[in-house]
Design a protein around this motif. Structure first.
Motif, PDB file in Angstrom:
ATOM      1  N   ILE A  47       0.839  -1.208   0.000  1.00 54.90           N
ATOM      2  CA  ILE A  47       0.000   0.000   0.000  1.00 54.90           C
ATOM      3  C   ILE A  47       0.869   1.253   0.000  1.00 54.90           C
ATOM      4  N   SER A  48       2.204   1.062  -0.053  1.00 52.88           N
ATOM      5  CA  SER A  48       3.119   2.201  -0.170  1.00 52.88           C
ATOM      6  C   SER A  48       3.293   2.559  -1.640  1.00 52.88           C
ATOM      7  N   SER A  49       3.599   3.817  -1.911  1.00 48.99           N
ATOM      8  CA  SER A  49       3.818   4.277  -3.283  1.00 48.99           C
ATOM      9  C   SER A  49       5.296   4.544  -3.519  1.00 48.99           C
ATOM     10  N   PRO A  50       5.730   4.454  -4.785  1.00 43.99           N
ATOM     11  CA  PRO A  50       7.057   4.983  -5.105  1.00 43.99           C
ATOM     12  C   PRO A  50       7.057   6.470  -4.740  1.00 43.99           C
ATOM     13  N   ASN A  83       5.272   8.319   3.532  1.00 43.47           N
ATOM     14  CA  ASN A  83       4.788   7.909   2.210  1.00 43.47           C
ATOM     15  C   ASN A  83       3.401   8.505   1.949  1.00 43.47           C
ATOM     16  N   PRO A  84       3.166   9.034   0.734  1.00 41.19           N
ATOM     17  CA  PRO A  84       1.894   9.736   0.484  1.00 41.19           C
ATOM     18  C   PRO A  84       0.660   8.849   0.603  1.00 41.19           C
ATOM     19  N   THR A  85       0.803   7.545   0.412  1.00 38.97           N
ATOM     20  CA  THR A  85      -0.373   6.676   0.561  1.00 38.97           C
ATOM     21  C   THR A  85      -0.374   5.945   1.906  1.00 38.97           C
ATOM     22  N   ARG A  86       0.458   6.427   2.831  1.00 37.37           N
ATOM     23  CA  ARG A  86       0.525   5.819   4.166  1.00 37.37           C
ATOM     24  C   ARG A  86       0.351   6.884   5.247  1.00 37.37           C
ATOM     25  N   LYS A  87      -0.428   7.929   4.956  1.00 38.91           N
ATOM     26  CA  LYS A  87      -0.585   9.051   5.898  1.00 38.91           C
ATOM     27  C   LYS A  87      -1.011   8.535   7.270  1.00 38.91           C
ATOM     28  N   GLY A  88      -0.338   9.034   8.298  1.00 36.28           N
ATOM     29  CA  GLY A  88      -0.682   8.632   9.656  1.00 36.28           C
ATOM     30  C   GLY A  88       0.069   7.410  10.138  1.00 36.28           C
ATOM     31  N   SER A  89       0.793   6.743   9.232  1.00 34.40           N
ATOM     32  CA  SER A  89       1.511   5.519   9.613  1.00 34.40           C
ATOM     33  C   SER A  89       2.933   5.811  10.072  1.00 34.40           C
ATOM     34  N   SER A  90       3.464   6.993   9.754  1.00 31.54           N
ATOM     35  CA  SER A  90       4.863   7.369   9.984  1.00 31.54           C
ATOM     36  C   SER A  90       5.841   6.603   9.084  1.00 31.54           C
ATOM     37  N   ALA A  91       5.322   5.792   8.179  1.00 33.67           N
ATOM     38  CA  ALA A  91       6.201   4.961   7.348  1.00 33.67           C
ATOM     39  C   ALA A  91       6.605   5.694   6.067  1.00 33.67           C
ATOM     40  N   CYS A  92       7.875   5.522   5.682  1.00 33.28           N
ATOM     41  CA  CYS A  92       8.285   6.037   4.373  1.00 33.28           C
ATOM     42  C   CYS A  92       8.026   4.983   3.299  1.00 33.28           C
ATOM     43  N   GLY A  94       6.747   0.452   3.369  1.00 35.57           N
ATOM     44  CA  GLY A  94       6.608  -0.768   4.179  1.00 35.57           C
ATOM     45  C   GLY A  94       6.449  -0.399   5.648  1.00 35.57           C
ATOM     46  N   TRP A  95       7.281  -1.022   6.505  1.00 45.16           N
ATOM     47  CA  TRP A  95       7.301  -0.635   7.922  1.00 45.16           C
ATOM     48  C   TRP A  95       8.627   0.007   8.285  1.00 45.16           C
ATOM     49  N   LEU A  96       9.233   0.666   7.298  1.00 42.85           N
ATOM     50  CA  LEU A  96      10.472   1.406   7.559  1.00 42.85           C
ATOM     51  C   LEU A  96      10.165   2.878   7.823  1.00 42.85           C
ATOM     52  N   TYR A  97      11.002   3.434   8.663  1.00 44.82           N
ATOM     53  CA  TYR A  97      10.911   4.853   9.010  1.00 44.82           C
ATOM     54  C   TYR A  97      12.184   5.527   8.548  1.00 44.82           C
ATOM     55  N   THR A  98      12.064   6.769   8.044  1.00 52.83           N
ATOM     56  CA  THR A  98      13.262   7.549   7.790  1.00 52.83           C
ATOM     57  C   THR A  98      12.983   9.023   8.038  1.00 52.83           C
ATOM     58  N   GLY A  99      14.046   9.750   8.353  1.00 55.35           N
ATOM     59  CA  GLY A  99      13.904  11.177   8.625  1.00 55.35           C
ATOM     60  C   GLY A  99      15.220  11.894   8.431  1.00 55.35           C
ATOM     61  N   LEU A 100      15.131  13.222   8.413  1.00 50.77           N
ATOM     62  CA  LEU A 100      16.316  14.067   8.265  1.00 50.77           C
ATOM     63  C   LEU A 100      16.517  14.829   9.568  1.00 50.77           C
ATOM     64  N   GLN A 101      17.709  14.676  10.126  1.00 52.49           N
ATOM     65  CA  GLN A 101      18.012  15.309  11.409  1.00 52.49           C
ATOM     66  C   GLN A 101      19.110  16.348  11.206  1.00 52.49           C
ATOM     67  N   GLY A 102      18.833  17.567  11.605  1.00 56.91           N
ATOM     68  CA  GLY A 102      19.817  18.638  11.515  1.00 56.91           C
ATOM     69  C   GLY A 102      20.343  18.982  12.896  1.00 56.91           C
ATOM     70  N   MET A 103      21.610  19.340  12.973  1.00 54.36           N
ATOM     71  CA  MET A 103      22.186  19.685  14.267  1.00 54.36           C
ATOM     72  C   MET A 103      23.253  20.749  14.108  1.00 54.36           C
ATOM     73  N   ARG A 104      23.178  21.761  14.964  1.00 52.29           N
ATOM     74  CA  ARG A 104      24.157  22.855  14.921  1.00 52.29           C
ATOM     75  C   ARG A 104      25.371  22.513  15.762  1.00 52.29           C
ATOM     76  N   PRO A 105      26.500  23.190  15.475  1.00 48.17           N
ATOM     77  CA  PRO A 105      27.679  22.999  16.327  1.00 48.17           C
ATOM     78  C   PRO A 105      27.322  23.239  17.792  1.00 48.17           C
ATOM     79  N   GLY A 106      27.804  22.354  18.657  1.00 52.08           N
ATOM     80  CA  GLY A 106      27.553  22.493  20.093  1.00 52.08           C
ATOM     81  C   GLY A 106      26.252  21.874  20.562  1.00 52.08           C
ATOM     82  N   GLU A 107      25.383  21.441  19.628  1.00 53.59           N
ATOM     83  CA  GLU A 107      24.126  20.802  20.032  1.00 53.59           C
ATOM     84  C   GLU A 107      24.319  19.293  20.173  1.00 53.59           C
TER      85      GLU A 107
END
Ligand SMILES: [Fe+2]
Length: 377
Positions: A47-50, A83-92, A94-107
């Motif tokens: 049910i996930s989309s490319p 994933n656009p067809t998995r709204k509310g699931s947090s999935a990118c 299947g059952w995988l999760y991914t995200g982008l994390q930014g961090m400043r110097p000293g954090e």
């Protein structure tokens, strides 16, 4: 869903049957034949989309989060990709999760521990680090680092470093589906690095040498960081003597140096080089994959959807979706990093792969079962 095929459920509704189904429902039961064809599809029905998340769009959004929220407020200040067809699931995918994390110097993030496995692919910056169970490793662009299930881990950027952005990948959604997740916050907020800096890559980072120290009994790789430069060197050296696979070019798995197996029991990671102008053959596999373009520009066709990518874009291939990759450059190689739940597929005997043949559609090229067939047991 009824199917007019012998062996499949094909039961018409009648007033008598519907009344019976209602009585079953009142008794906490249901008639299997009313749902059986959906429960056991002929092949995986993702049910996930490319989907592709382009870095030029995502990067300003990640940087905006640095002004809006402090890391200590968020716990993990991450822009997660859904994933656009998995709204509310947090999935990118299947059952995988991914995200982008930014961090400043000293954090820095607070140290924590979960039953889910995690990994990171560094996308930009300098002076980032991760501490895993007291082992600190320095991280630079395109390095790959694991924070296995059950380890205490925290991340940061040193004061003299540069704002860094990395991709997080976790199996936490799968672990949640299995209702097996745990989470803990470290009592000291930030854990002490209790071993010499970078001891893990120094001891286990090859080439083909492992130290004669106490036996490593943990179910994940003792090598926590896979550096970009030696990884890229290996790809280039392999490309000199090997044409690669028809489906993925010069593809290599990041492995546990002690076992040759995947880096963690649930998540595996790969790096692949596409030669200038290369257009791979299509295939499909069970399991989900998340790609990060480490180098170059091209496109991937997933179930007929063309996704043009360039460096630092992230895209996903759903389970059993046919996909082929193209390097559009006539002179430069392209390199794709990916992570996948394939170790789960393999461990459970669920891994399958099919190649697309021009004539006759898909043909099975490999089926891996971890258990022998029943009659042989
Ligand atoms: Fe974590």
């Amino acid at each position: 869903m009824r199917e007019d095929i012998i062996g499949r459920a094909n039961v018409a509704d009648t007033p008598e049957r519907e009344a019976y189904y209602r009585r079953l429902g009142e008794a906490g039961a249901y008639a299997l034949w009313t749902v059986a064809n959906d429960l056991e599809p002929w092949f995986p029905q993702s049910i996930s989309s490319p989907m592709i998340w382009r870095y030029e769009r995502m990067r300003p959004l990640v940087l905006e989060s640095l002004d809006l929220v402090k890391p200590e407020e968020a716990g993990r200040r991450v822009v997660a990709l859904e994933n656009p067809t998995r709204k509310g699931s947090s999935a990118c995918v299947g059952w995988l999760y991914t995200g982008l994390q930014g961090m400043r110097p000293g954090e820095a993030t607070s140290a924590h521990n979960h039953a889910a496995a995690a990994l990171r692919f560094i996308m930009e910056g300098a002076g980032a680090y991760t501490v895993v169970d007291g082992h600190k490793v320095d991280l630079n662009a395109r390095d790959f680092v694991i924070t296995p299930a059950g380890t205490w881990h925290d991340h940061g950027v040193v004061a003299e470093g540069q704002t860094s952005i990395w991709q997080d990948g976790l199996d936490m959604l799968l672990i949640n589906q299995l209702e097996a997740n745990f989470y803990a916050v470290h009592p000291n907020v930030v854990q002490q690095s209790i071993y010499p800096n970078n001891d893990s890559p120094a001891l286990f980072g090859g080439p083909n040498l492992v130290p004669e120290i106490e036996p490593w009994t943990k179910p994940y790789s003792p090598l926590l960081k896979y550096e970009w430069n030696p990884t890229y060197d290996r790809l280039q050296a392999a490309a000199e003597v090997w044409e690669g696979t028809p489906f993925d070019g010069v593809m290599m798995q990041y492995t546990n140096p002690l076992t040759g197996g995947p880096v963690m029991p649930t998540l595996g990671a790969y790096i692949q080089m596409l030669r200038p102008g290369q257009h791979t053959r299509a295939h499909r596999q069970t399991g989900s994959s998340v790609y990060n373009v480490a180098k170059g520009a091209g496109y991937t066709v997933v179930d007929g959807v063309r996704m043009d990518w360039k460096e630092r874009d992230i895209f996903v291939v759903p389970p059993w979706a046919a996909h082929e990759h193209v390097n559009l450059s006539p002179s430069e190689d392209a390199v794709l990093f990916s992570f996948t739940d394939r170790p789960v597929m393999t461990a459970l005997g669920l891994y399958r792969e099919e190649a697309y043949a021009e004539e006759g559609g898909f043909q099975t090229v490999r089926e891996i079962y971890s258990e022998p067939p029943l009659e042989d047991q």
